[in-house]
Design a protein around this motif. Structure first.
Motif, mmCIF file in Angstrom:
data_model
loop_
_atom_site.group_PDB
_atom_site.id
_atom_site.type_symbol
_atom_site.label_atom_id
_atom_site.label_comp_id
_atom_site.label_asym_id
_atom_site.label_seq_id
_atom_site.Cartn_x
_atom_site.Cartn_y
_atom_site.Cartn_z
ATOM 1 N N MET A 1 -17.166 -65.077 -18.262
ATOM 2 C CA MET A 1 -17.727 -64.013 -19.020
ATOM 3 C C MET A 1 -16.565 -63.251 -19.345
ATOM 4 O O MET A 1 -16.552 -62.843 -20.718
ATOM 5 N N LYS A 2 -15.616 -62.775 -18.460
ATOM 6 C CA LYS A 2 -14.626 -61.764 -18.804
ATOM 7 C C LYS A 2 -13.716 -62.511 -19.995
ATOM 8 O O LYS A 2 -13.215 -61.520 -20.791
ATOM 9 N N ASP A 3 -13.364 -63.661 -19.854
ATOM 10 C CA ASP A 3 -12.221 -64.191 -20.905
ATOM 11 C C ASP A 3 -13.055 -64.216 -22.100
ATOM 12 O O ASP A 3 -12.317 -63.980 -22.992
ATOM 13 N N ILE A 4 -14.332 -64.571 -22.104
ATOM 14 C CA ILE A 4 -14.959 -64.713 -23.598
ATOM 15 C C ILE A 4 -14.614 -63.132 -24.201
ATOM 16 O O ILE A 4 -14.561 -63.009 -25.316
ATOM 17 N N LEU A 5 -15.126 -62.224 -23.327
ATOM 18 C CA LEU A 5 -15.282 -60.794 -23.940
ATOM 19 C C LEU A 5 -13.769 -60.412 -24.105
ATOM 20 O O LEU A 5 -13.608 -59.589 -25.227
ATOM 21 N N HIS A 6 -12.599 -60.688 -23.196
ATOM 22 C CA HIS A 6 -11.504 -60.091 -23.301
ATOM 23 C C HIS A 6 -10.677 -60.962 -24.644
ATOM 24 O O HIS A 6 -9.917 -60.267 -25.192
ATOM 25 N N ASP A 7 -10.980 -62.006 -24.633
ATOM 26 C CA ASP A 7 -10.301 -62.869 -25.841
ATOM 27 C C ASP A 7 -10.832 -62.687 -27.185
ATOM 28 O O ASP A 7 -10.038 -63.291 -28.062
ATOM 29 N N SER A 8 -11.946 -61.932 -27.369
ATOM 30 C CA SER A 8 -12.506 -61.486 -28.581
ATOM 31 C C SER A 8 -12.000 -60.648 -29.417
ATOM 32 O O SER A 8 -11.317 -59.480 -28.647
ATOM 33 N N GLU A 9 -12.045 -60.417 -30.563
ATOM 34 C CA GLU A 9 -11.332 -59.413 -31.446
ATOM 35 C C GLU A 9 -12.585 -58.438 -31.755
ATOM 36 O O GLU A 9 -13.217 -58.584 -32.586
ATOM 37 N N TRP A 10 -12.460 -57.480 -31.167
ATOM 38 C CA TRP A 10 -13.708 -56.195 -31.161
ATOM 39 C C TRP A 10 -13.069 -55.486 -32.355
ATOM 40 O O TRP A 10 -11.896 -55.065 -32.628
ATOM 41 N N LYS A 11 -14.092 -55.087 -32.959
ATOM 42 C CA LYS A 11 -14.030 -53.902 -34.102
ATOM 43 C C LYS A 11 -14.480 -52.540 -33.757
ATOM 44 O O LYS A 11 -15.482 -52.383 -33.111
ATOM 45 N N HIS A 12 -13.629 -51.474 -33.863
ATOM 46 C CA HIS A 12 -13.811 -50.104 -33.652
ATOM 47 C C HIS A 12 -14.515 -49.711 -35.115
ATOM 48 O O HIS A 12 -14.203 -49.449 -35.944
ATOM 49 N N THR A 13 -16.038 -49.528 -34.471
ATOM 50 C CA THR A 13 -16.727 -48.953 -35.710
ATOM 51 C C THR A 13 -18.042 -48.023 -35.201
ATOM 52 O O THR A 13 -18.373 -48.593 -33.859
ATOM 53 N N LYS A 14 -18.635 -47.367 -35.900
ATOM 54 C CA LYS A 14 -19.925 -47.063 -35.540
ATOM 55 C C LYS A 14 -21.078 -47.969 -35.771
ATOM 56 O O LYS A 14 -21.102 -48.795 -36.676
ATOM 57 N N VAL A 15 -21.855 -48.232 -34.768
ATOM 58 C CA VAL A 15 -22.728 -49.328 -34.558
ATOM 59 C C VAL A 15 -24.146 -48.452 -34.468
ATOM 60 O O VAL A 15 -24.542 -47.667 -33.744
ATOM 61 N N ASP A 16 -25.090 -49.031 -35.579
ATOM 62 C CA ASP A 16 -26.491 -48.735 -35.353
ATOM 63 C C ASP A 16 -27.402 -49.859 -35.723
ATOM 64 O O ASP A 16 -27.411 -50.493 -36.785
ATOM 65 N N MET A 17 -27.739 -50.402 -34.530
ATOM 66 C CA MET A 17 -28.457 -51.658 -34.392
ATOM 67 C C MET A 17 -29.945 -51.539 -34.829
ATOM 68 O O MET A 17 -30.640 -50.400 -34.643
ATOM 69 N N ALA A 18 -30.961 -52.582 -35.494
ATOM 70 C CA ALA A 18 -32.230 -52.291 -36.154
ATOM 71 C C ALA A 18 -33.144 -52.338 -34.844
ATOM 72 O O ALA A 18 -34.289 -51.813 -35.016
ATOM 73 N N ARG A 19 -32.729 -52.883 -33.763
ATOM 74 C CA ARG A 19 -33.851 -53.051 -32.569
ATOM 75 C C ARG A 19 -32.865 -52.913 -31.451
ATOM 76 O O ARG A 19 -31.730 -52.937 -31.337
ATOM 77 N N PRO A 20 -33.768 -52.672 -30.258
ATOM 78 C CA PRO A 20 -32.843 -52.464 -28.908
ATOM 79 C C PRO A 20 -32.496 -53.875 -28.516
ATOM 80 O O PRO A 20 -32.904 -54.768 -28.876
ATOM 81 N N ALA A 21 -31.288 -53.782 -27.653
ATOM 82 C CA ALA A 21 -30.619 -54.896 -27.233
ATOM 83 C C ALA A 21 -31.562 -56.036 -26.220
ATOM 84 O O ALA A 21 -32.331 -55.532 -25.809
ATOM 85 N N ASP A 22 -31.163 -57.122 -26.576
ATOM 86 C CA ASP A 22 -31.920 -58.212 -25.813
ATOM 87 C C ASP A 22 -31.579 -58.290 -24.237
ATOM 88 O O ASP A 22 -32.366 -58.599 -23.407
ATOM 89 N N TYR A 23 -30.334 -57.756 -24.148
ATOM 90 C CA TYR A 23 -29.561 -57.782 -22.925
ATOM 91 C C TYR A 23 -28.690 -56.642 -22.708
ATOM 92 O O TYR A 23 -28.038 -56.309 -23.960
ATOM 93 N N GLN A 24 -28.412 -56.044 -21.497
ATOM 94 C CA GLN A 24 -27.519 -55.125 -21.210
ATOM 95 C C GLN A 24 -26.723 -55.487 -19.860
ATOM 96 O O GLN A 24 -27.595 -55.914 -19.003
ATOM 97 N N PHE A 25 -25.444 -55.346 -19.978
ATOM 98 C CA PHE A 25 -24.952 -55.575 -18.380
ATOM 99 C C PHE A 25 -23.504 -54.797 -18.458
ATOM 100 O O PHE A 25 -23.117 -54.041 -19.459
#
Length: 77
Positions: A1-25
């Motif tokens: 899991m850490k490899d997937i998260l680490h190897d991805s290109e994250w965008k620094h931005t303000k985020v406002d999602m329309a609904r609560p998250a399906d999962y949190q970890f």
């Protein structure tokens, strides 16, 4: 899991999602680094996931990485 998260290109931005998250970890980055909350949303067609970490970084994973991450998190297929 850490490899997937680490190897991805994250965008620094303000985020406002329309609904609560399906999962949190929490992921601990490094030995002395603080824990970072990750929130995950599953797309309506269940093909991809979107993540927000630390409230300031966003990514939408491709279908393959989305499936891999969901299997890791849920233990399912």
């Amino acid at each position: 899991m850490k490899d997937i998260l680490h190897d991805s290109e994250w965008k620094h931005t303000k985020v406002d999602m329309a609904r609560p998250a399906d999962y949190q970890f929490i992921v601990h980055h490094g030995i002395v680094a603080k824990a970072v909350v990750h929130k995950l949303w599953i797309s309506p067609n269940e093909a991809q996931v979107e993540l927000v970490r630390g409230g300031r970084e966003y990514i939408q994973l491709d279908k393959k990485r989305s499936a891999e991450l969901l299997v890791i998190l849920t233990g399912g297929k």
